[in-house]
Scaffold this active site. Structure first.
Site, mmCIF file in Angstrom:
data_model
loop_
_atom_site.group_PDB
_atom_site.id
_atom_site.type_symbol
_atom_site.label_atom_id
_atom_site.label_comp_id
_atom_site.label_asym_id
_atom_site.label_seq_id
_atom_site.Cartn_x
_atom_site.Cartn_y
_atom_site.Cartn_z
ATOM 1 N N LYS A 153 9.987 -30.081 -10.948
ATOM 2 C CA LYS A 153 10.334 -28.665 -10.835
ATOM 3 C C LYS A 153 11.092 -28.182 -12.078
ATOM 4 O O LYS A 153 12.297 -27.951 -12.041
ATOM 5 C CB LYS A 153 11.136 -28.421 -9.555
ATOM 6 C CG LYS A 153 10.275 -28.587 -8.300
ATOM 7 C CD LYS A 153 11.075 -28.457 -7.026
ATOM 8 C CE LYS A 153 11.469 -27.052 -6.703
ATOM 9 N NZ LYS A 153 10.384 -26.184 -6.230
HETATM 10 C C1 LIG Z 1 5.010 -24.898 -6.743
HETATM 11 C C2 LIG Z 1 5.490 -25.506 -5.470
HETATM 12 N N1 LIG Z 1 4.622 -26.173 -4.703
HETATM 13 C C3 LIG Z 1 4.987 -26.724 -3.543
HETATM 14 C C4 LIG Z 1 6.288 -26.622 -3.081
HETATM 15 C C5 LIG Z 1 6.669 -27.257 -1.782
HETATM 16 O O1 LIG Z 1 7.471 -28.394 -2.016
HETATM 17 P P1 LIG Z 1 8.546 -28.863 -0.942
HETATM 18 O O2 LIG Z 1 7.822 -29.032 0.334
HETATM 19 O O3 LIG Z 1 9.058 -30.153 -1.491
HETATM 20 O O4 LIG Z 1 9.584 -27.800 -0.864
HETATM 21 C C6 LIG Z 1 7.235 -25.929 -3.849
HETATM 22 C C7 LIG Z 1 8.621 -25.808 -3.390
HETATM 23 O O5 LIG Z 1 9.480 -26.499 -3.814
HETATM 24 C C8 LIG Z 1 6.834 -25.384 -5.082
HETATM 25 O O6 LIG Z 1 7.711 -24.726 -5.860
#
Ligand SMILES: Cc1ncc(COP(=O)(O)O)c(C=O)c1O
Length: 304
Positions: A153
């Site tokens: 991220k």
């Molecule tokens: C681009 C993206 N995809 C998927 C997710 C879902 O990830 P998670 O379930 O770990 O929050 C997120 C959120 O964090 C995201 O920013």
């Protein structure tokens, strides 16, 4: 209620946590973030932080890639986060935002020879998307791992997501579904995506330029253990979206959000599908500490 941040190695009121205008990460997107949910259980007067450790494991991995040396172990990060939430005294659903960043007040595009720092803050936050989302396929593509790795991220990467989200909203949709550079379905701007086809869950594979979500992993495990529904991770063609029996998005912010339509094609009947609804019910219990089988995933904040 006073909101606090953990900033420069101490707890301070959120309103006092400020960074300088020359901070490297502000200019070049050289930071990593996480999003963690605290889910309020009103009967037990307790907040459960969901899969806290897994979020910090992902942050630690991202720091290796971005050459950020975090001066905290995963256990220390978990402890700081619990202390922060306890200090704020929330009695509602919250969202926690940790950030590991290049903190030097020094310009010049690079990752090396810079100081690093870590901060975290929390605030009340209810549902992110509505009961059902109307989606469109974005004209913005998800970048390849060799451009900016989407599996971590990195704040700078989220400009891509912001382009897609704003395009979708300005065109009257709730959320965008981005494709990979080779035209396969990747993910939403803050969510992974699942389809139901022939009674099975289908979701893009880790090599389809996705963030490998913690909610995605949770859903795969709950579907298998609780419903006996298998998940297949594979590339998905755009037109498969239009004919899926069910479709939903998963994410820490969005939980499990049913998709009612994509590009104005109704998904199924346009109502919440059966597998989606069952998963929503199970998930909602699990994240609030109401399912004893999955209590290991929940960190209680207040002394019981
Ligand atoms: C681009 C993206 N995809 C998927 C997710 C879902 O990830 P998670 O379930 O770990 O929050 C997120 C959120 O964090 C995201 O920013």
């Amino acid at each position: 209620m006073t909101l606090y941040a953990y900033f420069h190695k101490q707890f301070v009121p959120l309103s006092e946590a400020k960074i300088g205008i020359m901070t490297h990460s502000l200019h070049y997107g050289t930071a990593l973030f996480e999003g963690i949910r605290g889910n309020w259980n009103s009967e037990r007067k307790q907040i459960y932080l969901f899969r806290l450790k897994e979020h910090y494991e992902r942050l630690h991995k991202g720091c290796r890639v971005l050459k950020i040396s975090l001066p905290y172990t995963i256990d220390e990060l978990c402890r700081i986060t619990v202390d922060l939430v306890e200090r704020c005294g929330f009695q509602e659903d919250i969202y926690i935002r940790p950030l590991a960043y290049k903190s030097s007040e020094s310009l010049g595009v690079r990752l090396h020879d810079l100081d690093d720092d870590f901060l975290v803050f929390a605030f009340p936050w209810g549902p992110y998307l509505g009961d059902k989302a109307r989606c469109c396929v974005s004209s913005w593509r998800r970048p390849d791992d060799n451009v900016i790795p989407p599996r971590i991220k990195i704040t700078g990467l989220y400009v891509n997501n912001a382009f897609a989200k704003t395009e979708a909203v300005e065109n009257g949709f709730d959320e965008a579904i981005m494709l990979t550079p080779d035209g396969h379905v990747s993910e939403g701007t803050g969510e992974n995506i699942f389809l139901v086809i022939n009674g099975k869950l289908i979701t893009p594979a880790s090599y389809n330029n996705i963030l490998v979500g913690i909610t995605r992993d949770t859903v795969i495990k709950l579907a298998q253990n609780e419903l006996g529904v298998e998940t297949i991770e594979r590339p998905i063609d755009r037109s498969e979206l239009y004919v899926a029996e069910e479709c939903f998005l998963t994410g820490t912010a969005a939980h499990i959000t049913p998709v009612a339509e994509v590009d104005r094609y109704k998904i199924g009947s346009g109502e919440v599908g059966e597998i989606t609804r069952k998963l929503q019910e199970i998930y909602s219990d699990v994240i609030r500490g109401n399912n004893s089988k999955y209590l290991d995933w929940c960190t209680a904040v207040y002394k019981e």
